[in-house]
Design an enzyme around this catalytic site. Structure first.
Site, PDB file in Angstrom:
ATOM      1  N   MET A  30       0.884  -1.137   0.038  1.00 22.56           N
ATOM      2  CA  MET A  30      -0.048  -0.057   0.128  1.00 22.56           C
ATOM      3  C   MET A  30       0.898   1.309  -0.022  1.00 22.56           C
ATOM      4  O   MET A  30       0.480   2.327   0.614  1.00 22.56           O
ATOM      5  CB  MET A  30      -0.915  -0.146   1.283  1.00 22.56           C
ATOM      6  CG  MET A  30      -1.912  -1.191   1.217  1.00 22.56           C
ATOM      7  SD  MET A  30      -3.542  -0.810   2.010  1.00 22.56           S
ATOM      8  CE  MET A  30      -2.989  -0.541   3.757  1.00 22.56           C
ATOM      9  N   LEU A  33       6.878   3.252   1.610  1.00 26.17           N
ATOM     10  CA  LEU A  33       7.607   2.033   1.654  1.00 26.17           C
ATOM     11  C   LEU A  33       8.526   2.170   2.795  1.00 26.17           C
ATOM     12  O   LEU A  33       9.301   3.149   2.949  1.00 26.17           O
ATOM     13  CB  LEU A  33       8.243   1.992   0.299  1.00 26.17           C
ATOM     14  CG  LEU A  33       7.233   1.520  -0.825  1.00 26.17           C
ATOM     15  CD1 LEU A  33       8.063   1.274  -2.289  1.00 26.17           C
ATOM     16  CD2 LEU A  33       6.346   0.099  -0.556  1.00 26.17           C
ATOM     17  N   HIS A  37       8.879  -3.431   3.717  1.00 27.49           N
ATOM     18  CA  HIS A  37       8.771  -3.620   2.351  1.00 27.49           C
ATOM     19  C   HIS A  37       9.943  -4.080   1.357  1.00 27.49           C
ATOM     20  O   HIS A  37       9.725  -4.742   0.635  1.00 27.49           O
ATOM     21  CB  HIS A  37       8.106  -2.301   1.691  1.00 27.49           C
ATOM     22  CG  HIS A  37       6.811  -2.019   2.177  1.00 27.49           C
ATOM     23  ND1 HIS A  37       6.556  -0.761   2.989  1.00 27.49           N
ATOM     24  CD2 HIS A  37       5.594  -2.688   2.257  1.00 27.49           C
ATOM     25  CE1 HIS A  37       5.379  -0.689   3.207  1.00 27.49           C
ATOM     26  NE2 HIS A  37       4.626  -1.609   2.978  1.00 27.49           N
ATOM     27  N   LYS A 149       5.070 -10.263   9.200  1.00 32.76           N
ATOM     28  CA  LYS A 149       4.538  -9.330   9.986  1.00 32.76           C
ATOM     29  C   LYS A 149       2.996  -9.104  10.009  1.00 32.76           C
ATOM     30  O   LYS A 149       2.465  -9.320  10.976  1.00 32.76           O
ATOM     31  CB  LYS A 149       4.685  -7.964   9.763  1.00 32.76           C
ATOM     32  CG  LYS A 149       3.925  -6.696  10.303  1.00 32.76           C
ATOM     33  CD  LYS A 149       4.541  -5.864  10.997  1.00 32.76           C
ATOM     34  CE  LYS A 149       3.522  -4.489  11.391  1.00 32.76           C
ATOM     35  NZ  LYS A 149       2.546  -4.177  10.333  1.00 32.76           N
ATOM     36  N   ARG A 187       2.135   2.807   9.297  1.00 37.47           N
ATOM     37  CA  ARG A 187       1.284   3.177  10.553  1.00 37.47           C
ATOM     38  C   ARG A 187       2.100   3.790  11.609  1.00 37.47           C
ATOM     39  O   ARG A 187       1.604   4.445  12.464  1.00 37.47           O
ATOM     40  CB  ARG A 187       0.181   2.198  11.066  1.00 37.47           C
ATOM     41  CG  ARG A 187      -0.781   1.944  10.001  1.00 37.47           C
ATOM     42  CD  ARG A 187      -2.026   1.269  10.393  1.00 37.47           C
ATOM     43  NE  ARG A 187      -3.247   1.176   9.455  1.00 37.47           N
ATOM     44  CZ  ARG A 187      -3.370   0.368   8.502  1.00 37.47           C
ATOM     45  NH1 ARG A 187      -2.842  -0.896   8.735  1.00 37.47           N
ATOM     46  NH2 ARG A 187      -4.577   0.232   8.007  1.00 37.47           N
TER      47      ARG A 187
HETATM   48  P1  AMP Z   1       1.533  -3.002   3.455  1.00 38.36           P
HETATM   49  O1  AMP Z   1       2.096  -1.969   2.575  1.00 38.36           O
HETATM   50  O2  AMP Z   1       1.479  -2.520   5.018  1.00 38.36           O
HETATM   51  O3  AMP Z   1       0.020  -3.590   3.029  1.00 38.36           O
HETATM   52  O4  AMP Z   1       2.626  -4.168   3.355  1.00 38.36           O
HETATM   53  C1  AMP Z   1       2.804  -4.674   2.170  1.00 38.36           C
HETATM   54  C2  AMP Z   1       3.460  -6.110   2.291  1.00 38.36           C
HETATM   55  O5  AMP Z   1       4.752  -5.711   3.211  1.00 38.36           O
HETATM   56  C3  AMP Z   1       3.054  -7.044   3.313  1.00 38.36           C
HETATM   57  O6  AMP Z   1       3.163  -8.184   2.830  1.00 38.36           O
HETATM   58  C4  AMP Z   1       3.490  -6.881   4.621  1.00 38.36           C
HETATM   59  O7  AMP Z   1       3.287  -8.083   5.323  1.00 38.36           O
HETATM   60  C5  AMP Z   1       4.856  -6.669   4.528  1.00 38.36           C
HETATM   61  N1  AMP Z   1       5.456  -5.845   5.548  1.00 38.36           N
HETATM   62  C6  AMP Z   1       5.034  -4.759   6.230  1.00 38.36           C
HETATM   63  N2  AMP Z   1       5.608  -4.635   7.192  1.00 38.36           N
HETATM   64  C7  AMP Z   1       6.538  -5.419   7.372  1.00 38.36           C
HETATM   65  C8  AMP Z   1       7.660  -5.731   8.173  1.00 38.36           C
HETATM   66  N3  AMP Z   1       8.085  -4.873   9.182  1.00 38.36           N
HETATM   67  N4  AMP Z   1       8.528  -6.683   7.632  1.00 38.36           N
HETATM   68  C9  AMP Z   1       8.283  -7.464   6.791  1.00 38.36           C
HETATM   69  N5  AMP Z   1       7.338  -7.182   5.845  1.00 38.36           N
HETATM   70  C10 AMP Z   1       6.225  -6.225   6.135  1.00 38.36           C
END
Ligand code: AMP
Length: 281
Positions: A30, A33, A37, A149, A187
């Site tokens: 989303m 980054l 990510h 996560k 967040r």
């Molecule tokens: P998001 O942008 O929050 O939807 O996350 C996109 C992807 O990044 C998802 O597969 C999350 O699980 C992964 N992600 C987010 N934060 C972390 C983190 N701290 N460590 C590993 N992967 C992450």
């Protein structure tokens, strides 16, 4: 690096890669980054000829009272991060194109979406499964990358891929943390200085649960209670859930005999943070 803003542009890009028999790795995000990510991106870079990062703040996975409108965005920074990480293309469609008028089809994964985050965010995983299916159909990746996560999300996506015979591999990547243990998250930007100072309590509490289990505690209630107390010892925290559960079914366990997942969602002010670890009994 290409910036693909429409589904048609993405299809043309994918077609040209497929013609050249290139393998494609997809990292759905989303945006906004961070190192978490980028860890997914680096893993994808190692395993595929072509890496596509999607940046789409998916409206259908947010509840009506949730943070869709204030979700952080920074396309310039994201472009730089992706470019530096040797990403081949960013796919960032408009919400109106992903969900045009008269959109009526949803992907619903049962049972494992009814607990943990699914219990407090009704409809969340329906939105996730639907958008991820759409991304898979548009990008047709050989592999897609998900962070542990969001453990439940990874379990749900793997279930969907298995149940619907989707022809790709799901690769999971360990959680990336700040130096003090806080899992990196878009967040985290919402946190005030005071809340940020309290935020390591999530990981510290998971480690406390781990220590108890590794010291021989088999009673999940005892572990659960100790974790609740630890979170409550920090002011300004509100527990959404803390769970000692089976990492496959996500159902709570009574007796800790095998590997368990310790998972939690905790509010710090208006910000809901999640974290989890796997522990060997
Ligand atoms: P998001 O942008 O929050 O939807 O996350 C996109 C992807 O990044 C998802 O597969 C999350 O699980 C992964 N992600 C987010 N934060 C972390 C983190 N701290 N460590 C590993 N992967 C992450």
């Amino acid at each position: 690096m290409e910036l693909l803003r429409t589904i048609e542009e993405a299809r043309q890009f994918v077609l040209s890669q497929k013609k050249r028999e290139k393998s494609i790795g997809l990292v759905p995000t989303m945006g906004y980054l961070h190192e978490g990510h980028l860890s997914l991106v680096h893993t994808a870079r190692e395993q595929n000829d072509v890496v596509v990062v999607s940046i789409f703040v998916n409206p259908t996975q947010f509840g009506p009272q949730e943070d869709l409108d204030r979700y952080p965005r920074d396309l310039e920074k994201d472009r730089n991060s992706c470019s530096q990480a040797s990403v081949d293309a960013i796919f960032m469609p408009a919400a109106e194109e992903m969900y045009p008028e008269r959109f009526h089809t949803w992907v619903q994964v049962d049972t494992i979406t009814e607990t943990l985050c699914g219990a407090s965010r009704p409809g969340h995983f329906r939105g996730v499964a639907t958008v991820v299916s759409k991304l898979f159909n548009i990008i047709q990746p050989d592999r897609a990358y998900f962070g542990l996560k969001d453990f439940q999300q990874a379990v749900v996506i793997k279930q969907m891929v298995r149940d619907l015979n989707m022809p790709l591999e799901i690769v999971t990547v360990p959680t990336v943390r700040e130096a003090d243990g806080l899992a990196t998250s878009s967040r985290n930007k919402y946190l005030t200085a005071k809340q940020r100072a309290s935020a390591p309590v999530l990981y510290n509490t998971l480690k406390l649960g781990q220590r108890l289990i590794e010291a021989g505690e088999h009673n999940a209630d005892v572990v659960h209670e100790a974790m609740v107390k630890e979170i409550e010892s920090q002011p300004n925290t509100r527990i959404d859930y803390i769970s000692v559960c089976n990492p496959e079914t996500l159902a709570p366990v009574d007796k800790i005999e095998n590997r368990v997942l310790l998972a939690m969602a905790v509010w710090l002010g208006n910000t809901r943070l999640i974290d989890n670890i796997l522990v060997e009994a």
